[in-house]
Design a protein around this motif. Structure first.
Motif, PDB file in Angstrom:
ATOM      1  N   ASP A  67       0.835  -1.209   0.000  1.00  0.00           N
ATOM      2  CA  ASP A  67       0.000   0.000   0.000  1.00  0.00           C
ATOM      3  C   ASP A  67       0.868   1.256   0.000  1.00  0.00           C
ATOM      4  O   ASP A  67       0.643   2.189  -0.775  1.00  0.00           O
ATOM      5  CB  ASP A  67      -0.938  -0.017   1.204  1.00  0.00           C
ATOM      6  CG  ASP A  67      -1.869   1.174   1.231  1.00  0.00           C
ATOM      7  OD1 ASP A  67      -2.559   1.428   0.212  1.00  0.00           O
ATOM      8  OD2 ASP A  67      -1.919   1.861   2.270  1.00  0.00           O
ATOM      9  N   LEU A  68       1.877   1.288   0.848  1.00  0.00           N
ATOM     10  CA  LEU A  68       2.762   2.448   0.920  1.00  0.00           C
ATOM     11  C   LEU A  68       3.575   2.613  -0.361  1.00  0.00           C
ATOM     12  O   LEU A  68       3.796   3.738  -0.827  1.00  0.00           O
ATOM     13  CB  LEU A  68       3.686   2.328   2.131  1.00  0.00           C
ATOM     14  CG  LEU A  68       3.004   2.404   3.490  1.00  0.00           C
ATOM     15  CD1 LEU A  68       3.981   2.031   4.607  1.00  0.00           C
ATOM     16  CD2 LEU A  68       2.426   3.783   3.716  1.00  0.00           C
ATOM     17  N   THR A  69       4.003   1.499  -0.934  1.00  0.00           N
ATOM     18  CA  THR A  69       4.749   1.533  -2.196  1.00  0.00           C
ATOM     19  C   THR A  69       3.893   2.132  -3.301  1.00  0.00           C
ATOM     20  O   THR A  69       4.360   2.967  -4.087  1.00  0.00           O
ATOM     21  CB  THR A  69       5.217   0.115  -2.575  1.00  0.00           C
ATOM     22  OG1 THR A  69       6.073  -0.385  -1.539  1.00  0.00           O
ATOM     23  CG2 THR A  69       5.971   0.104  -3.897  1.00  0.00           C
ATOM     24  N   GLN A  70       2.627   1.722  -3.360  1.00  0.00           N
ATOM     25  CA  GLN A  70       1.726   2.263  -4.383  1.00  0.00           C
ATOM     26  C   GLN A  70       1.468   3.749  -4.172  1.00  0.00           C
ATOM     27  O   GLN A  70       1.401   4.525  -5.125  1.00  0.00           O
ATOM     28  CB  GLN A  70       0.421   1.486  -4.395  1.00  0.00           C
ATOM     29  CG  GLN A  70       0.586   0.088  -4.936  1.00  0.00           C
ATOM     30  CD  GLN A  70      -0.680  -0.732  -4.840  1.00  0.00           C
ATOM     31  OE1 GLN A  70      -1.609  -0.387  -4.108  1.00  0.00           O
ATOM     32  NE2 GLN A  70      -0.719  -1.835  -5.569  1.00  0.00           N
ATOM     33  N   LYS A  71       1.366   4.172  -2.926  1.00  0.00           N
ATOM     34  CA  LYS A  71       1.184   5.601  -2.637  1.00  0.00           C
ATOM     35  C   LYS A  71       2.408   6.401  -3.074  1.00  0.00           C
ATOM     36  O   LYS A  71       2.282   7.474  -3.653  1.00  0.00           O
ATOM     37  CB  LYS A  71       0.898   5.806  -1.150  1.00  0.00           C
ATOM     38  CG  LYS A  71      -0.490   5.372  -0.750  1.00  0.00           C
ATOM     39  CD  LYS A  71      -0.720   5.535   0.739  1.00  0.00           C
ATOM     40  CE  LYS A  71      -2.115   5.055   1.103  1.00  0.00           C
ATOM     41  NZ  LYS A  71      -2.378   5.112   2.531  1.00  0.00           N
ATOM     42  N   LEU A  72       3.598   5.867  -2.783  1.00  0.00           N
ATOM     43  CA  LEU A  72       4.824   6.540  -3.186  1.00  0.00           C
ATOM     44  C   LEU A  72       4.909   6.640  -4.712  1.00  0.00           C
ATOM     45  O   LEU A  72       5.257   7.691  -5.238  1.00  0.00           O
ATOM     46  CB  LEU A  72       6.035   5.815  -2.628  1.00  0.00           C
ATOM     47  CG  LEU A  72       7.394   6.401  -2.978  1.00  0.00           C
ATOM     48  CD1 LEU A  72       7.526   7.832  -2.468  1.00  0.00           C
ATOM     49  CD2 LEU A  72       8.507   5.515  -2.398  1.00  0.00           C
ATOM     50  N   GLN A  73       4.566   5.562  -5.409  1.00  0.00           N
ATOM     51  CA  GLN A  73       4.569   5.595  -6.869  1.00  0.00           C
ATOM     52  C   GLN A  73       3.621   6.677  -7.390  1.00  0.00           C
ATOM     53  O   GLN A  73       3.948   7.404  -8.323  1.00  0.00           O
ATOM     54  CB  GLN A  73       4.163   4.246  -7.438  1.00  0.00           C
ATOM     55  CG  GLN A  73       5.261   3.199  -7.387  1.00  0.00           C
ATOM     56  CD  GLN A  73       4.772   1.862  -7.905  1.00  0.00           C
ATOM     57  OE1 GLN A  73       3.665   1.424  -7.602  1.00  0.00           O
ATOM     58  NE2 GLN A  73       5.610   1.214  -8.678  1.00  0.00           N
ATOM     59  N   ALA A  74       2.448   6.767  -6.798  1.00  0.00           N
ATOM     60  CA  ALA A  74       1.465   7.763  -7.231  1.00  0.00           C
ATOM     61  C   ALA A  74       1.984   9.183  -7.015  1.00  0.00           C
ATOM     62  O   ALA A  74       1.798  10.062  -7.855  1.00  0.00           O
ATOM     63  CB  ALA A  74       0.137   7.559  -6.505  1.00  0.00           C
ATOM     64  N   ILE A  75       2.644   9.407  -5.901  1.00  0.00           N
ATOM     65  CA  ILE A  75       3.192  10.725  -5.604  1.00  0.00           C
ATOM     66  C   ILE A  75       4.296  11.094  -6.596  1.00  0.00           C
ATOM     67  O   ILE A  75       4.374  12.238  -7.067  1.00  0.00           O
ATOM     68  CB  ILE A  75       3.738  10.774  -4.156  1.00  0.00           C
ATOM     69  CG1 ILE A  75       2.579  10.695  -3.162  1.00  0.00           C
ATOM     70  CG2 ILE A  75       4.577  12.031  -3.920  1.00  0.00           C
ATOM     71  CD1 ILE A  75       3.036  10.428  -1.726  1.00  0.00           C
ATOM     72  N   LEU A  76       5.129  10.123  -6.933  1.00  0.00           N
ATOM     73  CA  LEU A  76       6.274  10.398  -7.790  1.00  0.00           C
ATOM     74  C   LEU A  76       5.965  10.424  -9.277  1.00  0.00           C
ATOM     75  O   LEU A  76       6.769  10.941 -10.062  1.00  0.00           O
ATOM     76  CB  LEU A  76       7.384   9.352  -7.534  1.00  0.00           C
ATOM     77  CG  LEU A  76       7.977   9.360  -6.120  1.00  0.00           C
ATOM     78  CD1 LEU A  76       8.974   8.221  -5.971  1.00  0.00           C
ATOM     79  CD2 LEU A  76       8.617  10.696  -5.814  1.00  0.00           C
ATOM     80  N   GLN A  77       4.809   9.915  -9.674  1.00  0.00           N
ATOM     81  CA  GLN A  77       4.458   9.901 -11.085  1.00  0.00           C
ATOM     82  C   GLN A  77       4.311  11.302 -11.622  1.00  0.00           C
ATOM     83  O   GLN A  77       3.809  12.200 -10.940  1.00  0.00           O
ATOM     84  CB  GLN A  77       3.140   9.148 -11.330  1.00  0.00           C
ATOM     85  CG  GLN A  77       3.341   7.676 -11.496  1.00  0.00           C
ATOM     86  CD  GLN A  77       2.043   7.013 -11.887  1.00  0.00           C
ATOM     87  OE1 GLN A  77       0.985   7.367 -11.385  1.00  0.00           O
ATOM     88  NE2 GLN A  77       2.134   6.045 -12.761  1.00  0.00           N
ATOM     89  N   ASP A  78       4.734  11.468 -12.864  1.00  0.00           N
ATOM     90  CA  ASP A  78       4.532  12.763 -13.548  1.00  0.00           C
ATOM     91  C   ASP A  78       3.052  12.969 -13.821  1.00  0.00           C
ATOM     92  O   ASP A  78       2.325  12.036 -14.111  1.00  0.00           O
ATOM     93  CB  ASP A  78       5.289  12.790 -14.859  1.00  0.00           C
ATOM     94  CG  ASP A  78       6.794  12.792 -14.649  1.00  0.00           C
ATOM     95  OD1 ASP A  78       7.492  12.323 -15.558  1.00  0.00           O
ATOM     96  OD2 ASP A  78       7.267  13.267 -13.593  1.00  0.00           O
ATOM     97  N   HIS A  79       2.633  14.185 -13.780  1.00  0.00           N
ATOM     98  CA  HIS A  79       1.227  14.515 -14.069  1.00  0.00           C
ATOM     99  C   HIS A  79       1.100  15.096 -15.428  1.00  0.00           C
ATOM    100  O   HIS A  79       1.871  15.746 -15.973  1.00  0.00           O
ATOM    101  CB  HIS A  79       0.668  15.491 -13.021  1.00  0.00           C
ATOM    102  CG  HIS A  79       0.605  14.866 -11.666  1.00  0.00           C
ATOM    103  ND1 HIS A  79      -0.370  13.972 -11.297  1.00  0.00           N
ATOM    104  CD2 HIS A  79       1.422  14.970 -10.591  1.00  0.00           C
ATOM    105  CE1 HIS A  79      -0.172  13.584 -10.058  1.00  0.00           C
ATOM    106  NE2 HIS A  79       0.923  14.180  -9.604  1.00  0.00           N
TER     107      HIS A  79
END
Length: 79
Positions: A67-79
């Protein structure tokens, strides 16, 4: 503190687990998987995040890590 190559391999392996089903595991085949993936599985098992040295299922702590890994990925993804 930067992520080490081992940490990145573990994060990438965690990303392969389903976050929606605790009944879906993975199997890391030592004879066909990349050495860093085999090492990552062993590391995750040693940390208590997965149930088997070669994959298996997420433990409760492992599910939280996914869950935390997926949250980190979402934060770091380009928009």
């Amino acid at each position: 503190m930067p992520f080490s190559a081992d940490h990145l391999a573990e994060l990438n392996l965690l990303g392969q687990f389903s976050s929606t089903s605790s009944q879906e595991g993975i199997k890391v085949h030592a004879h066909s998987a990349a050495p860093e993936t085999v090492k990552a599985a062993e590391g995750l098992f040693a940390k208590g995040l997965i149930s088997q040295k070669d994959g298996g299922y997420l433990t409760p702590l492992g599910a939280e890590a996914v869950d935390l890994t997926q949250k980190l990925q979402a934060i770091l993804q380009d928009h």
